[in-house]
Design an enzyme around this catalytic site. Structure first.
Site, PDB file in Angstrom:
ATOM      1  N   HIS A 182      43.292  34.999  45.465  1.00 12.96           N
ATOM      2  CA  HIS A 182      43.538  35.858  44.301  1.00 12.96           C
ATOM      3  C   HIS A 182      44.492  36.977  44.711  1.00 12.96           C
ATOM      4  CE1 HIS A 182      42.446  39.656  42.018  1.00 12.96           C
ATOM      5  NE2 HIS A 182      42.996  38.884  41.103  1.00 12.96           N
ATOM      6  N   SER A 183      45.486  37.254  43.870  1.00  9.60           N
ATOM      7  CA  SER A 183      46.406  38.363  44.089  1.00  9.60           C
ATOM      8  C   SER A 183      47.034  38.265  45.482  1.00  9.60           C
ATOM      9  CB  SER A 183      45.662  39.685  43.878  1.00  9.60           C
ATOM     10  OG  SER A 183      46.549  40.755  43.679  1.00  9.60           O
ATOM     11  N   LEU A 184      46.832  39.260  46.351  1.00  7.29           N
ATOM     12  CA  LEU A 184      47.393  39.187  47.704  1.00  7.29           C
ATOM     13  C   LEU A 184      46.974  37.900  48.401  1.00  7.29           C
ATOM     14  CD1 LEU A 184      48.801  40.301  50.225  1.00  7.29           C
ATOM     15  CD2 LEU A 184      46.715  41.591  50.724  1.00  7.29           C
TER      16      LEU A 184
ATOM     17  N   GLY B 188      46.476  35.041  47.023  1.00  9.07           N
ATOM     18  CA  GLY B 188      47.310  33.967  46.490  1.00  9.07           C
ATOM     19  C   GLY B 188      48.708  33.994  47.085  1.00  9.07           C
TER      20      GLY B 188
END
Length: 340
Positions: free
Chosen positions: A106-108, A110
């Site tokens: 998720h986010s970073l 990802g």
């Protein structure tokens, strides 16, 4: 087959030169799990509401990045960086001797999955990217962040020195829930903040009813990996066979027009690429986990189906052999009887 249980886990500590990487391995521990990596300033608690919706034939190893959650901090004088963060994937693989890895970020997290897959696509069998593809590049916002880091890195280093002499400021849990929600631009509602606070705060020794933030403040100004648009596109072209699922929250701008070229490359050249939008914020997997699971579960069942290696024909072969033996005996006695 059922789903994973949030209470069925094993806490793990993976060695690193500066200490350890903390994690929780949920469910099946007899085969290679999905490696789940949280976002910037979060921790593995970000997957709390998604884990119980995933199939139980696969385990999930959620880790805290260095300086986050319960993982060790870097030594004084050192700084966090995207480059060091994506090397964590290699460290975990080496620890467990995995020839391949299944990634969810998720986010970073990802972003780390995207970079690692582009660098070593032959070692990745699938990727699930939650509301991210790659961090914005060639944008004024990135320059603003770098400018912020110039002074903030020194400020956070001084705070660490002060924390060695006195306890950091403490707050009530209600205050921390509100602060976390505001800090996430309301992506995490206050009523769900406890999933992240459980591994990022510690109880005050001076005021037992209060808590202070235990995450390393230097993580707020980690060194980002500067990737221009042409390099980002070349990275996308290298991800041409890896099953890759991207889920975007409709209320989030973390995937936007800047990503159109990358998405088009992945769509056109990767037959295993999937892109879905679901109602939700940047933390869509935490706020609306059921909507994410509707896409994640079929993706997992297709690209990492249940193992059938435990199935064996030995028993059937034995039964078949016994049956043949009985038939032979029956034929023998039938012939003997016919001669009488």
């Amino acid at each position: 087959m059922g789903t994973l249980s949030l209470s069925d886990y094993k806490d793990v500590r993976i060695w690193s030169p500066w200490g350890h990487i903390a994690g929780r391995w949920y469910g099946n521990r007899s085969e290679r799990p999905i490696l789940a990596i949280h976002g910037w300033l979060d921790n593995l608690g970000t997957f709390d509401r998604l884990i119980p919706l995933l199939p139980d034939y696969l385990g999930v190893l959620c880790i805290d990045l260095p300086g986050h959650g319960c993982s060790a901090r870097l030594p004084p004088g050192m700084h966090y960086s995207t480059a060091e963060f994506f090397l964590i994937i290699t460290r975990v693989m080496k620890e467990y001797k995995w020839p391949k890895v299944s990634l969810m970020g998720h986010s970073l997290g990802g972003v780390l999955c995207y970079i690692y897959t582009a660098l070593a696509p032959h070692t990745v069998d699938l990727v699930i990217s939650l509301d991210i593809l790659l961090t914005p590049f060639e944008s004024p916002e990135l320059l603003d962040y770098l400018a912020y880091c110039l002074d903030q890195c020194l400020v956070e280093a001084e705070r660490i020195e002060e924390a060695l002499m006195r306890e950091p400021p403490s707050y009530t849990l209600a205050q921390l829930r509100s602060a976390l929600s505001e800090g996430s631009n309301n992506s995490v509602p206050p009523e769900l903040a406890q999933h992240l606070l459980s591994r990022s705060v510690a109880r005050s020794q001076m005021y037992p009813e209060k808590y202070y933030v235990s995450r390393d403040g230097r993580t707020k100004c980690h060194n980002v990996l500067l990737i221009n648009s042409s390099l980002a596109a070349e990275m996308a072209r290298r991800i041409k066979k890896n099953p890759y699922l991207v889920i975007k929250g409709t209320e989030s701008s973390y995937i936007n027009s800047n990503d159109d070229e990358l998405l088009n490359i992945l769509r056109n050249q990767n037959p295993h690429f999937e892109y879905h939008e679901v109602p939700g914020t940047h933390h869509v997997h935490l706020v609306s986990p059921e909507l994410c699971a509707q896409h994640i579960v079929p993706f997992l069942r297709h690209h990492r189906p249940p193992q059938v290696s435990s199935w064996s024909l030995a028993g059937e072969e034995q039964k078949l052999g016994t049956r043949k033996h009985h038939l032979a005996q029956e034929n023998f006695y039938t012939k003997r009887l016919s001669t009488l």
